[in-house]
Design an enzyme around this catalytic site. Sequence first.
Site, PDB file in Angstrom:
ATOM      1  CD  GLU A  94      35.460  16.462 -98.483  1.00 16.21           C
ATOM      2  OE1 GLU A  94      35.575  17.361 -99.321  1.00 16.21           O
ATOM      3  OE2 GLU A  94      34.356  16.099 -98.036  1.00 16.21           O
ATOM      4  CG  ASN A 121      32.605  17.112 -94.559  1.00 12.71           C
ATOM      5  OD1 ASN A 121      32.145  18.126 -95.089  1.00 12.71           O
ATOM      6  ND2 ASN A 121      33.299  16.208 -95.223  1.00 12.71           N
ATOM      7  CG  HIS A 172      35.239  20.090-104.214  1.00 14.01           C
ATOM      8  ND1 HIS A 172      34.745  20.238-105.492  1.00 14.01           N
ATOM      9  CD2 HIS A 172      34.162  19.940-103.404  1.00 14.01           C
ATOM     10  CE1 HIS A 172      33.427  20.163-105.466  1.00 14.01           C
ATOM     11  NE2 HIS A 172      33.047  19.981-104.200  1.00 14.01           N
ATOM     12  NE  ARG A 225      26.835  23.129-106.301  1.00 15.50           N
ATOM     13  CZ  ARG A 225      27.879  22.827-105.533  1.00 15.50           C
ATOM     14  NH1 ARG A 225      28.901  23.660-105.466  1.00 15.50           N
ATOM     15  NH2 ARG A 225      27.910  21.707-104.855  1.00 15.50           N
ATOM     16  NE  ARG A 242      33.404  21.026 -97.467  1.00 13.54           N
ATOM     17  CZ  ARG A 242      32.413  20.771 -98.317  1.00 13.54           C
ATOM     18  NH1 ARG A 242      31.310  20.159 -97.909  1.00 13.54           N
ATOM     19  NH2 ARG A 242      32.516  21.144 -99.588  1.00 13.54           N
TER      20      ARG A 242
END
Length: 361
Positions: free
Chosen positions: A346, A7, A148, A207, A60
């Site tokens: 995840e 990931n 996501h 961000r 990922r």
Amino acid sequence: MKILVINGGSSSYKFALFSSLTTEKVEAPIWKAEMSWVGDEAPFSVYLQEAPSPDAIGHRVVHGGADFSTPTLLTPTVLQKIEELTPLAPLHHPVHLQAMRVCREVFPHVPQVGVFDTAFHSTLPEFVKTYPIPYEWRERKIYKYGFHGINHNYCAWRMKQLVKREPFRLVNCHLGSGSSLAAIQDGVSVDTSMGMTPLEGLMMATRSGSIDPGVLLYLMQNEGVTLEALKKMLYSESGLKGIGDTADMRTLLQNPSQKNSLAVEMYLHRLICGIGSMIASLGGIDSLCFTGGIGQNSAFIREKVVKAFAFLGIELSPENTQSGPSDRCISSPSSKVEVWVLAAQEEWMIAHQTKELLSTK
């Protein structure tokens, strides 16, 4: 089948090795590790060599563009297409590609699979994903993709286990260094806050999230800000970091200076407005879920959000401020909307989807 998951984030790699996977529960990995990303292949190779030899590797991948809406074997052609998408995810794709190439050197005969963050949102309706700009740009694949998706997908699956109700309207809040919302109807994504890139939507750690595009035109035309400087500002110098003294929510809350308090208030305002838009897209809400580093760990943020929606009959229980299992209901028995905290999984979801793809080959 032993599946190694990598990931890759904007600043680190998370590794996990799974040996048995079912669709009934989340299994803990038999090996896991994490390293900071420093742009050097040697440490990464060392981590791979420490892992038990895998039968497959799942990665990922943040942006799948228009080509990848399902898990995909990583052939040279696929890697080339992922590289071409780098301008849309500049913080992440170089990290992903580095991992894929080193894995090919260390495990040359082990199949690698890409699991895409954008895939879960491929179900967005056309009127949601299309931007109000000339239609010719829509035909050139300029539209909302959402991100996501791996964790939004996991949370939708997990909530279906926990809340056995149909139909089911879930607003999922993935709040971390990067943050996004998803409106999920019966397990299907129907709206999300991020757009063509991971810049749109909520205020994040570094961000900006959504801002008036006229601001960017003004900065370039009247202030002489270059394209590269603008890119750096929007991705790395904005958000919580741009307003407060740090990008870390915990530090901002612990040191409530004027700037830090403003950063938190801005974050909450944009988050609450975003959740409101997701509820509108669903035509109501049955459950509100918090996940990700901030979502799982900040009782303060959860309390402020739920308080803003008290008019919908949402109420928290004392469980919100108490330590407890990672997955837990924090709403009161009288609340008209259930509120949940879920641990992000995840790596497990990537492993599960990798196994599912390879089992059909």
